[in-house]
Design an enzyme around this catalytic site. Structure first.
Site, PDB file in Angstrom:
ATOM      1  N   ILE A   1       1.265   7.994   2.350  1.00 16.81           N
ATOM      2  CA  ILE A   1       0.857   7.712   0.507  1.00 16.81           C
ATOM      3  C   ILE A   1      -0.816   7.158   0.679  1.00 16.81           C
ATOM      4  CG2 ILE A   1       1.054   7.012  -1.953  1.00 16.81           C
ATOM      5  CD1 ILE A   1       3.990   8.162  -1.446  1.00 16.81           C
TER       6      ILE A   1
ATOM      7  N   GLN B   1      -3.296   8.860   2.727  1.00 18.78           N
ATOM      8  CA  GLN B   1      -4.659   9.224   1.280  1.00 18.78           C
ATOM      9  C   GLN B   1      -4.742   8.708   0.249  1.00 18.78           C
ATOM     10  OE1 GLN B   1      -4.026  12.707   3.216  1.00 18.78           O
ATOM     11  NE2 GLN B   1      -5.814  12.845   1.627  1.00 18.78           N
ATOM     12  N   GLU B   2      -4.231   7.609  -0.037  1.00 22.11           N
ATOM     13  CA  GLU B   2      -4.368   7.216  -1.859  1.00 22.11           C
ATOM     14  C   GLU B   2      -5.751   6.018  -1.235  1.00 22.11           C
ATOM     15  OE1 GLU B   2      -3.388   7.591  -5.108  1.00 22.11           O
ATOM     16  OE2 GLU B   2      -2.151   8.643  -4.745  1.00 22.11           O
ATOM     17  N   SER B   3      -5.983   5.606  -0.012  1.00 23.35           N
ATOM     18  CA  SER B   3      -7.037   4.710   0.041  1.00 23.35           C
ATOM     19  C   SER B   3      -7.400   3.996   1.368  1.00 23.35           C
ATOM     20  CB  SER B   3      -6.476   3.372  -0.330  1.00 23.35           C
ATOM     21  OG  SER B   3      -5.459   2.755   0.275  1.00 23.35           O
TER      22      SER B   3
ATOM     23  N   TYR C   1      -3.310  17.627  -2.524  1.00 22.30           N
ATOM     24  CA  TYR C   1      -2.291  16.141  -1.948  1.00 22.30           C
ATOM     25  C   TYR C   1      -1.143  15.956  -1.484  1.00 22.30           C
ATOM     26  CZ  TYR C   1      -0.621  11.586  -3.754  1.00 22.30           C
ATOM     27  OH  TYR C   1      -0.570  10.022  -3.464  1.00 22.30           O
TER      28      TYR C   1
END
Length: 680
Positions: free
Chosen positions: A529, A532-534, A636
């Site tokens: 996660i 993918q997020e940051s 996502y």
């Protein structure tokens, strides 16, 4: 005394050299700040007077931004022309050094177009006729950009003046000949009887139909048919009649409706029909969307929907008929991985295992990092842990040279150094634009030190350049740029995936912090996660206000943990603590269903609840993912599953040794499934 003076001279000389180098970088940083600030002010339709001269001075002192000098001087001359009430032309061109410079020039040109408002006067009319091409571009920009000053100027100018009549003529041509939509407030300046009749008489050979008018009529009919299909209560014969009428109108006016607008709406009606289980009409609309597709993405999406129309209802023979009708096996290598997967899947379900396996392998070889290439391994018995590890974690047998900055041409060195400056100033959008320049480096023209690469095949030369940039971004901690570099290189088929060390794509950071929050959650899933997020940037801030490694909204984070200031979420331990707790809450809410939990993390649990009922009518998790209605959320979930697969493989765990379904369950020990009402 002589020796001391000599040593002092050497020390002073070295110190001076160091200071000189440092001051050059300081000047470059200062110039970059000025350039970005000027760009920001220009977007607000203002002229940054003082900053222009300061920027010119910084650039003249030396550094990598010399190619911006002519653009800044243009701005300075524009400022002088405005001050002296003189005519000016917006004829400014980029040096084509890179995309960052191109954007800067575009912003200057748009500002210049805005200042053309001050030329709406008969005293400039002769200059305008001489500069007709540039003036016409400015008027089109003003007419389509909701420019209030332009509206005001046209209201104030003498309606009998030459300049007003000239602009009015251009507005009519922009609307009717070019088919461009202008600001609705400008229609009052057009006499729709006299002016348009005259225009049609003079330009009949150029005008067949007004593209804008036809497109607007198409959209009007689309809204009516959408309401009818969504209602789904009308008689089937009436719906069929209206659907046919709508398609007939679209086909008759195909050349006069904007392609993208047409494709998007025809496809959407098809999806509504599919949701209503009206397979025959859905197929008609998907087939039409394929016929009017405008690029590779729209073409593949239409093909997927044609296949999905049958696959969703397990009519695999029908999906194979679609494959045959559209000759998709012949065109297999040119299709997107998603389309390839469902073609192979159809053959597998129809009993043609040998062809299905062959197609799955072709797909994996062409794009091994894709979500679909991972899932396809479940249908190939020979793909066990050892085989898959050898496929992904190979070693390049060719001894490649290690390139350095000095090995590149002067122009490319400047782009690389400019990337460093923008990264240091945290202008990551500009770094992103420069990545496009990096992946298109040409070994023949962009490498000056030929001795290092001359003996290598062309692909190995490209790999050597690629490795330089991968190392370059990794050293600066810019993982996001390294991810983009790899994905774009593969997408453009510049380097075969087998030449890339994929472990560089999956950094393992903050694992101890993750494990310390909650032992019940797989830390590799949380790591997936964060990636993918940051992209492991602890200071990441989204446009909507999400912060830190796990991109948490402050209001959500406050429900999970305590903090005094919002900026505390930029601290890795605080962000991970709140993020893991929130994700655990989502997993509990959906009984360990990773698809629902990830979808909720991306789109919000309220939105997921709205469509979860529709997803529960299929057991297969891959089918569930394909039916997520939001494109962003669908992608996502796929990307995080891809990350999770590779993080496990790097830890010597091949998750597909179990069933695919079990890999989407965070609580595998819980066999019982709660009722849908309790999950929602």
């Amino acid at each position: 005394m002589g020796k001391k003076f000599f040593l002092f001279s050497i020390t002073a000389s070295l110190s001076f050299t160091s200071i000189a180098k440092e001051s050059l970088k300081d000047k470059e940083l200062k110039a970059a700040r000025y350039i970005s600030e000027i760009e920001r002010i220009l977007k607000r339709k203002r002229l940054p007077n003082r900053k222009i001269s300061s920027a010119i001075k910084s650039i003249k002192d030396g550094g990598i931004f010399k190619n911006y000098l002519t653009h800044l001087e243009f701005l300075s001359e524009l400022k002088t022309s405005l001050k002296k009430d003189q005519y000016f032309s917006c004829n400014i061109k980029s040096n084509n050094t890179n995309r960052v410079e191109d954007d800067f020039v575009r912003n200057i040109k748009n500002y210049c177009f805005h200042t053309v408002n001050y030329l709406i006067n008969d005293k400039y009319y002769s200059n305008i006729l001489e500069d007709e091409e540039n003036f016409a571009k400015a008027i089109q920009y003003l007419a389509t950009s909701r420019n209030t000053l332009f509206i005001k100027k046209l209201e104030e100018v003498n309606k009998d003046s030459k300049i007003y009549q000239h602009i009015k003529k251009q507005l009519i041509e922009i609307t009717l000949i070019n088919g461009v939509k202008i600001d609705s407030r400008l229609y009052s300046h057009i006499d729709f009887d006299k002016d348009i009749t005259l225009l049609f008489q003079k330009n009949l050979h150029r005008i067949k139909k007004n593209k804008l008018t036809i497109t607007n009529e198409f959209i009007k009919q689309y809204r009516e048919i959408k309401k009818l299909v969504k209602n789904n209560a009308t008689k089937k014969s009436d719906i069929n009649s209206q659907l046919t009428k709508f398609l007939t109108f679209e086909k008759a006016n195909e050349d006069y409706i904007y392609k993208k607008s047409s494709w998007k709406r025809i496809r959407y009606i098809g999806k509504l029909l599919l949701n209503n289980d009206d397979l025959k009409n859905a197929n008609r609309y998907f087939a039409r969307s394929y016929e009017i597709s405008y690029n590779d993405e729209s073409k593949n999406e239409s093909l997927f929907l044609l296949l999905w129309n049958s696959i969703k209802h397990e009519n695999y023979k029908d999906s194979i008929v679609t494959v045959q009708d559209y000759k998709l096996i012949d065109d297999f290598s040119n299709l997107y991985t998603k389309t390839k997967f469902w073609i192979a899947y159809s053959y597998m379900k129809d009993g043609n295992e040998s062809l299905a396996k062959h197609l799955f392998k072709l797909m994996i070889n062409s794009n091994p990092l894709s979500f679909y290439s991972i899932i396809a391994q479940d249908y190939l018995p020979e793909f066990d842990k050892n085989y898959v590890k050898s496929l992904y974690f190979h070693k390049n047998t060719v001894n490649l040279p290690k390139l350095e900055l000095a090995d590149f041409s002067k122009i490319k060195q400047r782009n690389i150094r400019e990337s460093n400056i923008w990264h240091e100033l945290k202008f990551f959008g500009k770094v992103d634009k420069l990545i496009y320049e990096f992946i298109r480096f040409n070994p023949e023209t962009d490498i000056t030190n030929k001795n290092k690469i001359d003996t290598l095949p062309i692909e190995e030369q490209r790999v050597a350049i690629f490795n330089y940039f991968l190392h370059h971004f990794k050293e600066s901690g810019d993982f996001l740029s390294s991810f983009k570099l790899v994905s774009r290189t593969i997408d453009l088929n510049l380097i075969r995936p087998s030449k890339i060390d994929i472990t560089t794509l999956f950094p393992v950071l903050h694992l101890d912090k993750i494990e310390g929050v909650n032992a019940d959650i797989d830390p590799l899933l949380v790591l997936s996660i964060i990636r993918q997020e940051s992209a492991f940037n602890p200071n990441a801030k989204s446009a909507v206000g999400a912060l830190g490694l796990m991109q948490l909204m402050p209001a959500t984070a406050r429900q999970m943990t305590t903090f005094r200031k919002t900026d505390e979420l930029l601290k890795p331990h605080k962000n991970i603590d709140a993020g893991v707790r929130y994700f655990k809450q989502l997993l509990n809410r959906f009984d360990g269903n990773i698809i629902y939990a990830l979808s909720s993390y991306n789109a919000g649990p309220t939105k997921v609840t709205r469509w979860a009922q529709d997803l529960m009518d299929v057991e297969d998790p891959i089918f569930q993912i394909e039916q997520i209605p939001y494109k962003e959320t669908r992608l996502y979930v796929k990307l995080i599953y891809r990350n999770f697969f590779f993080y496990n493989l790097m830890k010597d765990n091949y998750i597909l040794e179990k069933s695919v379904a079990s890999t989407f369950n965070a609580f595998p020990k819980k066999e019982a499934k709660r009722a849908i009402s309790s999950q929602l």
